[in-house]
Scaffold this active site. Structure first.
Site, PDB file in Angstrom:
ATOM      1  N   PRO A  10      66.127  78.293  29.598  1.00 46.46           N
ATOM      2  CA  PRO A  10      65.003  77.633  28.945  1.00 46.46           C
ATOM      3  C   PRO A  10      63.706  78.422  28.970  1.00 46.46           C
ATOM      4  O   PRO A  10      63.352  79.032  29.980  1.00 46.46           O
ATOM      5  CB  PRO A  10      64.842  76.334  29.751  1.00 46.46           C
ATOM      6  CG  PRO A  10      66.182  76.080  30.323  1.00 46.46           C
ATOM      7  CD  PRO A  10      66.772  77.436  30.589  1.00 46.46           C
ATOM      8  N   ASN A  11      63.047  78.406  27.832  1.00 47.75           N
ATOM      9  CA  ASN A  11      61.707  78.966  27.613  1.00 47.75           C
ATOM     10  C   ASN A  11      61.649  80.481  27.578  1.00 47.75           C
ATOM     11  O   ASN A  11      60.592  81.050  27.285  1.00 47.75           O
ATOM     12  CB  ASN A  11      60.703  78.423  28.642  1.00 47.75           C
ATOM     13  CG  ASN A  11      60.570  76.928  28.553  1.00 47.75           C
ATOM     14  OD1 ASN A  11      60.402  76.375  27.469  1.00 47.75           O
ATOM     15  ND2 ASN A  11      60.686  76.252  29.682  1.00 47.75           N
ATOM     16  N   ARG A  18      54.355  83.208  26.297  1.00 47.75           N
ATOM     17  CA  ARG A  18      54.289  82.200  27.365  1.00 47.75           C
ATOM     18  C   ARG A  18      53.708  82.815  28.629  1.00 47.75           C
ATOM     19  O   ARG A  18      54.299  83.721  29.217  1.00 47.75           O
ATOM     20  CB  ARG A  18      55.697  81.672  27.665  1.00 47.75           C
ATOM     21  CG  ARG A  18      55.734  80.696  28.814  1.00 47.75           C
ATOM     22  CD  ARG A  18      57.170  80.317  29.151  1.00 47.75           C
ATOM     23  NE  ARG A  18      57.187  79.489  30.339  1.00 47.75           N
ATOM     24  CZ  ARG A  18      58.088  79.572  31.302  1.00 47.75           C
ATOM     25  NH1 ARG A  18      59.075  80.447  31.202  1.00 47.75           N
ATOM     26  NH2 ARG A  18      58.032  78.794  32.342  1.00 47.75           N
ATOM     27  N   TYR A  23      54.415  86.287  33.111  1.00 48.89           N
ATOM     28  CA  TYR A  23      55.693  86.812  32.636  1.00 48.89           C
ATOM     29  C   TYR A  23      55.579  88.101  31.821  1.00 48.89           C
ATOM     30  O   TYR A  23      56.603  88.663  31.431  1.00 48.89           O
ATOM     31  CB  TYR A  23      56.425  85.748  31.813  1.00 48.89           C
ATOM     32  CG  TYR A  23      56.727  84.511  32.623  1.00 48.89           C
ATOM     33  CD1 TYR A  23      57.722  84.520  33.594  1.00 48.89           C
ATOM     34  CD2 TYR A  23      55.997  83.335  32.444  1.00 48.89           C
ATOM     35  CE1 TYR A  23      57.992  83.395  34.358  1.00 48.89           C
ATOM     36  CE2 TYR A  23      56.270  82.204  33.200  1.00 48.89           C
ATOM     37  CZ  TYR A  23      57.258  82.244  34.149  1.00 48.89           C
ATOM     38  OH  TYR A  23      57.518  81.125  34.901  1.00 48.89           O
ATOM     39  N   ASN A  74      69.542  85.049  33.611  1.00 49.44           N
ATOM     40  CA  ASN A  74      68.237  84.547  34.024  1.00 49.44           C
ATOM     41  C   ASN A  74      68.245  83.074  33.640  1.00 49.44           C
ATOM     42  O   ASN A  74      68.029  82.734  32.485  1.00 49.44           O
ATOM     43  CB  ASN A  74      67.093  85.278  33.335  1.00 49.44           C
ATOM     44  CG  ASN A  74      65.733  84.785  33.797  1.00 49.44           C
ATOM     45  OD1 ASN A  74      65.614  83.707  34.371  1.00 49.44           O
ATOM     46  ND2 ASN A  74      64.700  85.567  33.532  1.00 49.44           N
ATOM     47  N   ALA A  77      64.186  77.906  34.625  1.00 50.64           N
ATOM     48  CA  ALA A  77      63.978  76.777  35.536  1.00 50.64           C
ATOM     49  C   ALA A  77      65.288  76.178  36.044  1.00 50.64           C
ATOM     50  O   ALA A  77      65.309  75.548  37.103  1.00 50.64           O
ATOM     51  CB  ALA A  77      63.139  75.702  34.854  1.00 50.64           C
ATOM     52  N   GLU A  98      72.118  87.757  39.023  1.00 48.91           N
ATOM     53  CA  GLU A  98      71.009  86.862  38.687  1.00 48.91           C
ATOM     54  C   GLU A  98      69.744  87.714  38.560  1.00 48.91           C
ATOM     55  O   GLU A  98      69.508  88.610  39.372  1.00 48.91           O
ATOM     56  CB  GLU A  98      70.849  85.826  39.802  1.00 48.91           C
ATOM     57  CG  GLU A  98      69.715  84.855  39.596  1.00 48.91           C
ATOM     58  CD  GLU A  98      69.543  83.905  40.776  1.00 48.91           C
ATOM     59  OE1 GLU A  98      68.693  83.011  40.665  1.00 48.91           O
ATOM     60  OE2 GLU A  98      70.234  84.063  41.812  1.00 48.91           O
ATOM     61  N   HIS A 100      65.379  87.744  37.484  1.00 46.09           N
ATOM     62  CA  HIS A 100      64.128  87.042  37.206  1.00 46.09           C
ATOM     63  C   HIS A 100      63.021  88.070  37.011  1.00 46.09           C
ATOM     64  O   HIS A 100      62.982  89.087  37.710  1.00 46.09           O
ATOM     65  CB  HIS A 100      63.748  86.114  38.363  1.00 46.09           C
ATOM     66  CG  HIS A 100      64.777  85.059  38.619  1.00 46.09           C
ATOM     67  ND1 HIS A 100      64.882  83.933  37.853  1.00 46.09           N
ATOM     68  CD2 HIS A 100      65.761  84.985  39.553  1.00 46.09           C
ATOM     69  CE1 HIS A 100      65.890  83.200  38.302  1.00 46.09           C
ATOM     70  NE2 HIS A 100      66.444  83.825  39.327  1.00 46.09           N
ATOM     71  N   ARG A 107      56.521  82.715  44.716  1.00 46.91           N
ATOM     72  CA  ARG A 107      55.922  81.752  43.797  1.00 46.91           C
ATOM     73  C   ARG A 107      55.826  80.375  44.447  1.00 46.91           C
ATOM     74  O   ARG A 107      56.005  80.240  45.656  1.00 46.91           O
ATOM     75  CB  ARG A 107      56.747  81.704  42.508  1.00 46.91           C
ATOM     76  CG  ARG A 107      56.797  83.088  41.852  1.00 46.91           C
ATOM     77  CD  ARG A 107      56.654  83.204  40.402  1.00 46.91           C
ATOM     78  NE  ARG A 107      55.973  82.183  39.669  1.00 46.91           N
ATOM     79  CZ  ARG A 107      56.373  81.752  38.476  1.00 46.91           C
ATOM     80  NH1 ARG A 107      57.464  82.239  37.932  1.00 46.91           N
ATOM     81  NH2 ARG A 107      55.684  80.845  37.836  1.00 46.91           N
TER      82      ARG A 107
END
Length: 149
Positions: A10-11, A18, A23, A74, A77, A98, A100, A107
């Site tokens: 998502p996103n 964004r 990011y 990735n 969320a 994985e 990111h 964070r």
């Protein structure tokens, strides 16, 4: 060529616009192009898919079984709570890396947990778009190791 499924959750389709302070300004299309170029150097064919829908990502993972040799993901969320995504990755029994853009461990508290991490060979985070390039290299190394065993 070995086939690798690259999934983005998502996103991530909004990369570049964004929260660029968090990011970065590189778009997902640009990241995919860089990954594709690097993948070819390792003899990898990358297949890209992004969705804002958990079920669509799970369907793609299921479709990778018997067709792909590894997955780079990735989850966005979904990283922090999608046991369904985790279970799908575990079920297909493929090497998973994985990835990111940000360092999820530095964070907000709720972003520090990954329910995906224990089914992944490793997690690469905090290097911006370079995280994805490192993931391609990691997958190439994992597949070469499997081939030599």
């Amino acid at each position: 060529m070995k086939k690798v499924l690259v999934l983005n959750g998502p996103n991530l389709n909004l990369l570049g616009i964004r929260e660029p302070g968090v990011y970065g300004e590189t778009t997902l299309v640009e990241i995919n192009r860089m990954m594709e170029k690097l993948g070819r150097q390792f003899g990898l064919e990358l297949e890209f898919f992004q969705s804002n829908h958990e079920g669509s990502l799970i369907d793609r993972i299921h479709q990778a079984y018997g067709r792909c040799q590894a997955i780079i993901i990735n989850p966005g969320a979904l990283t922090h709570y999608s046991f369904a995504l985790r279970d799908a990755l575990k079920a297909v029994n493929l090497p998973v890396v994985e990835v990111h853009l940000t360092n999820i461990h530095a964070r907000e508290h709720f972003r520090q947990l990954s329910v995906i991490a224990d089914v992944a060979a490793g997690t690469i985070c905090g290097f911006g778009p370079e995280s994805y390039m490192l993931a391609v290299q990691a997958v190439a190394a994992l597949l070469a190791k499997e081939e030599n065993q």
